[in-house]
Motif scaffolding. Structure first.
Motif, PDB file in Angstrom:
ATOM      1  N   THR A 160       0.847  -1.397   0.260  1.00  0.00           N
ATOM      2  CA  THR A 160       0.280   0.469   0.101  1.00  0.00           C
ATOM      3  C   THR A 160       1.198   1.708  -0.067  1.00  0.00           C
ATOM      4  O   THR A 160       0.605   1.954  -1.058  1.00  0.00           O
ATOM      5  N   GLU A 161       1.816   1.427   1.085  1.00  0.00           N
ATOM      6  CA  GLU A 161       2.383   2.637   0.706  1.00  0.00           C
ATOM      7  C   GLU A 161       4.017   2.505  -0.164  1.00  0.00           C
ATOM      8  O   GLU A 161       3.736   3.722  -0.844  1.00  0.00           O
ATOM      9  N   PHE A 162       3.473   1.418  -1.234  1.00  0.00           N
ATOM     10  CA  PHE A 162       4.988   1.374  -2.225  1.00  0.00           C
ATOM     11  C   PHE A 162       3.635   2.020  -3.243  1.00  0.00           C
ATOM     12  O   PHE A 162       4.452   2.837  -4.283  1.00  0.00           O
ATOM     13  N   LEU A 163       2.734   1.859  -3.125  1.00  0.00           N
ATOM     14  CA  LEU A 163       1.119   2.139  -4.611  1.00  0.00           C
ATOM     15  C   LEU A 163       1.680   3.865  -4.406  1.00  0.00           C
ATOM     16  O   LEU A 163       0.672   4.709  -4.739  1.00  0.00           O
ATOM     17  N   GLN A 164       1.591   4.087  -2.796  1.00  0.00           N
ATOM     18  CA  GLN A 164       0.929   5.393  -2.578  1.00  0.00           C
ATOM     19  C   GLN A 164       1.975   6.279  -3.543  1.00  0.00           C
ATOM     20  O   GLN A 164       2.045   7.710  -3.484  1.00  0.00           O
ATOM     21  N   GLU A 165       3.255   6.654  -2.335  1.00  0.00           N
ATOM     22  CA  GLU A 165       3.630   6.926  -3.029  1.00  0.00           C
ATOM     23  C   GLU A 165       4.610   7.261  -4.434  1.00  0.00           C
ATOM     24  O   GLU A 165       5.137   8.504  -4.504  1.00  0.00           O
ATOM     25  N   GLY A 166       3.552   5.697  -5.088  1.00  0.00           N
ATOM     26  CA  GLY A 166       3.978   6.059  -6.910  1.00  0.00           C
ATOM     27  C   GLY A 166       3.123   6.955  -7.103  1.00  0.00           C
ATOM     28  O   GLY A 166       3.144   7.785  -8.108  1.00  0.00           O
ATOM     29  N   LEU A 167       1.818   6.838  -6.882  1.00  0.00           N
ATOM     30  CA  LEU A 167       1.151   7.324  -7.618  1.00  0.00           C
ATOM     31  C   LEU A 167       1.224   9.058  -6.955  1.00  0.00           C
ATOM     32  O   LEU A 167       0.705   9.819  -7.844  1.00  0.00           O
ATOM     33  N   THR A 168       1.408   9.847  -6.104  1.00  0.00           N
ATOM     34  CA  THR A 168       2.035  10.946  -5.393  1.00  0.00           C
ATOM     35  C   THR A 168       2.731  11.315  -6.221  1.00  0.00           C
ATOM     36  O   THR A 168       2.999  12.789  -6.678  1.00  0.00           O
ATOM     37  N   GLY A 169       4.234  10.885  -6.581  1.00  0.00           N
ATOM     38  CA  GLY A 169       4.641  11.261  -7.028  1.00  0.00           C
ATOM     39  C   GLY A 169       4.506  11.493  -9.226  1.00  0.00           C
ATOM     40  O   GLY A 169       4.643  12.229  -9.429  1.00  0.00           O
ATOM     41  N   LEU A 170       3.691  10.443  -9.003  1.00  0.00           N
ATOM     42  CA  LEU A 170       2.641  10.382 -10.465  1.00  0.00           C
ATOM     43  C   LEU A 170       1.782  11.663 -10.944  1.00  0.00           C
ATOM     44  O   LEU A 170       2.386  13.021 -11.482  1.00  0.00           O
ATOM     45  N   LYS A 171       1.473  11.662 -10.102  1.00  0.00           N
ATOM     46  CA  LYS A 171       0.417  13.824  -9.476  1.00  0.00           C
ATOM     47  C   LYS A 171       1.203  14.349  -9.797  1.00  0.00           C
ATOM     48  O   LYS A 171       1.043  15.373 -10.138  1.00  0.00           O
ATOM     49  N   ALA A 172       2.572  14.803  -8.710  1.00  0.00           N
ATOM     50  CA  ALA A 172       3.267  15.537  -8.625  1.00  0.00           C
ATOM     51  C   ALA A 172       4.103  16.255  -9.955  1.00  0.00           C
ATOM     52  O   ALA A 172       4.315  17.052 -10.791  1.00  0.00           O
ATOM     53  N   LYS A 173       4.518  15.059 -11.132  1.00  0.00           N
ATOM     54  CA  LYS A 173       5.249  15.319 -12.077  1.00  0.00           C
ATOM     55  C   LYS A 173       4.643  15.412 -13.049  1.00  0.00           C
ATOM     56  O   LYS A 173       4.478  16.277 -13.681  1.00  0.00           O
ATOM     57  N   VAL A 174       3.443  14.575 -13.446  1.00  0.00           N
ATOM     58  CA  VAL A 174       2.291  15.244 -13.898  1.00  0.00           C
ATOM     59  C   VAL A 174       1.182  16.575 -13.796  1.00  0.00           C
ATOM     60  O   VAL A 174       1.700  17.903 -15.051  1.00  0.00           O
ATOM     61  N   GLU A 175       1.119  17.156 -12.948  1.00  0.00           N
ATOM     62  CA  GLU A 175       0.886  18.209 -12.746  1.00  0.00           C
ATOM     63  C   GLU A 175       1.916  19.576 -11.842  1.00  0.00           C
ATOM     64  O   GLU A 175       1.781  20.836 -12.176  1.00  0.00           O
ATOM     65  N   GLY A 176       2.784  19.021 -12.927  1.00  0.00           N
ATOM     66  CA  GLY A 176       4.424  19.855 -12.863  1.00  0.00           C
ATOM     67  C   GLY A 176       4.748  20.335 -11.064  1.00  0.00           C
ATOM     68  O   GLY A 176       5.134  21.403 -10.470  1.00  0.00           O
ATOM     69  N   LYS A 177       5.078  19.824 -10.218  1.00  0.00           N
ATOM     70  CA  LYS A 177       4.258  20.515  -8.690  1.00  0.00           C
ATOM     71  C   LYS A 177       6.035  19.269  -8.186  1.00  0.00           C
ATOM     72  O   LYS A 177       5.938  19.159  -7.276  1.00  0.00           O
TER      73      LYS A 177
END
Length: 178
Positions: A160-177
């Motif tokens: 769960t932590e691995f998936l959450q960390e990855g999705l948070t990183g994806l969101k930051a990258k795509v949204e430019g954050k």
């Protein structure tokens, strides 16, 4: 022989006869995480569509891959803790913006799981996108009495932590954050 003694004897026989049937190995576990990203699906898919590119995941420091996006492709990922996982691509569908892969080589020091398969998919969500990442897995120790660090709870927590960390990183990258 008293009634109590007979009942206790019958109970002992029943336990002895059924104990092997009560023991069981691990049950499949699941972690499912979703995130909404303020970007169109095509932009989100562009960030994660290459099986060999895990640059959007802050939990991964290095990826080496062969085979592109074809079924049977492999990737070796190095986690930020220095541990390595080897994964194989099972299916890839650009049209539905999804792919599925599995753990090829167990590494209990990297993740306390003995096996996993996962899918990641991008779908439209209002003005943006939703990314769903699902992992199905077995705990690290598949015996009947695993140690705490390799039991179901440890496996679910780590995945769960691995998936959450990855999705948070994806969101930051795509949204430019990022």
């Amino acid at each position: 022989m008293t009634l109590f003694a007979r009942m206790m004897g019958a109970l002992a026989l029943w336990i002895g006869a059924t104990a092997p049937g009560l023991a069981h190995g691990p049950t499949p576990q699941k972690a499912e995480e979703k995130i909404t990203i303020a970007a169109p699906p095509a932009k989100v898919w562009a960030a994660l569509k290459e099986f060999a590119d895990f640059s959007w995941n802050p939990g991964i420091t290095k990826t080496e891959a062969t085979g592109g996006n074809a079924a049977g492709a492999t990737r070796t990922i190095t986690l930020k803790n220095g541990k390595v996982l080897v994964e194989g691509l099972d299916e890839y569908t650009a049209e539905s913006m999804s792919y599925g892969y599995r753990l090829s080589t167990e590494n209990l020091e990297a993740l306390p799981v003995s096996f996993y398969s996962a899918t990641i998919a991008v779908t439209p969500a209002g003005e943006g996108s939703e990314v769903t990442w699902i992992g199905r897995f077995y705990r690290g120790d598949t015996s009947n009495f695993p140690p705490e660090n390799l039991n179901d709870e440890a496996a679910v927590k780590a995945m769960t932590e691995f998936l959450q960390e990855g999705l948070t990183g994806l969101k930051a990258k795509v949204e430019g954050k990022s």
